[in-house]
Design a protein around this motif. Structure first.
Motif: not given
Length: 114
Positions: A29-39, A111-114
């Motif tokens: 679910s963490l990976q999915e949340a990160i992926n969603q934000r990246l998209v 860097t993006f996630l900071k």
């Protein structure tokens, strides 16, 4: 995993107790949340373009293309489907991405996630 899933965002040397990640479902679910934000931000497309450029620059793409040509030549054009070729070449492709390229992508994601 499914195609396009983001890279694992923790060093392999860290165990679950150190990172606080309790189980595979939490990690997923963490990976999915990160992926969603990246998209949503367009960052995923930018990272894909960066990856494409780096793989071309280092000769990775040409090496894989040559490998595909060899397989087709060995077996005969009529005897190889695109799917079979992809299934056979994909593991090699993933295994031969240079560490420097992986590190650069991971750095960009952090860097993006900071």
């Amino acid at each position: 995993g499914r195609q396009g899933a983001p890279l694992a965002l923790r060093p392999s040397s860290m165990n679950d107790q150190q990172t606080g990640v309790g189980n595979d479902r939490t990690q997923q679910s963490l990976q999915e949340a990160i992926n969603q934000r990246l998209v949503e931000t367009g960052e995923r497309e930018r990272l894909k373009q960066l990856l494409r450029e780096r793989l071309i620059e280092c000769g990775w793409r040409d090496e894989l293309k040559e490998r595909c040509k060899r397989v087709v030549k060995e077996r005969g054009f009529e005897n190889v489907t695109a799917d079979e070729l992809a299934r056979e070449i994909a593991p090699l492709g993933r295994a031969t991405v240079p560490d420097a390229v992986k590190a650069e992508l991971l750095k960009n994601i952090r860097t993006f996630l900071k």
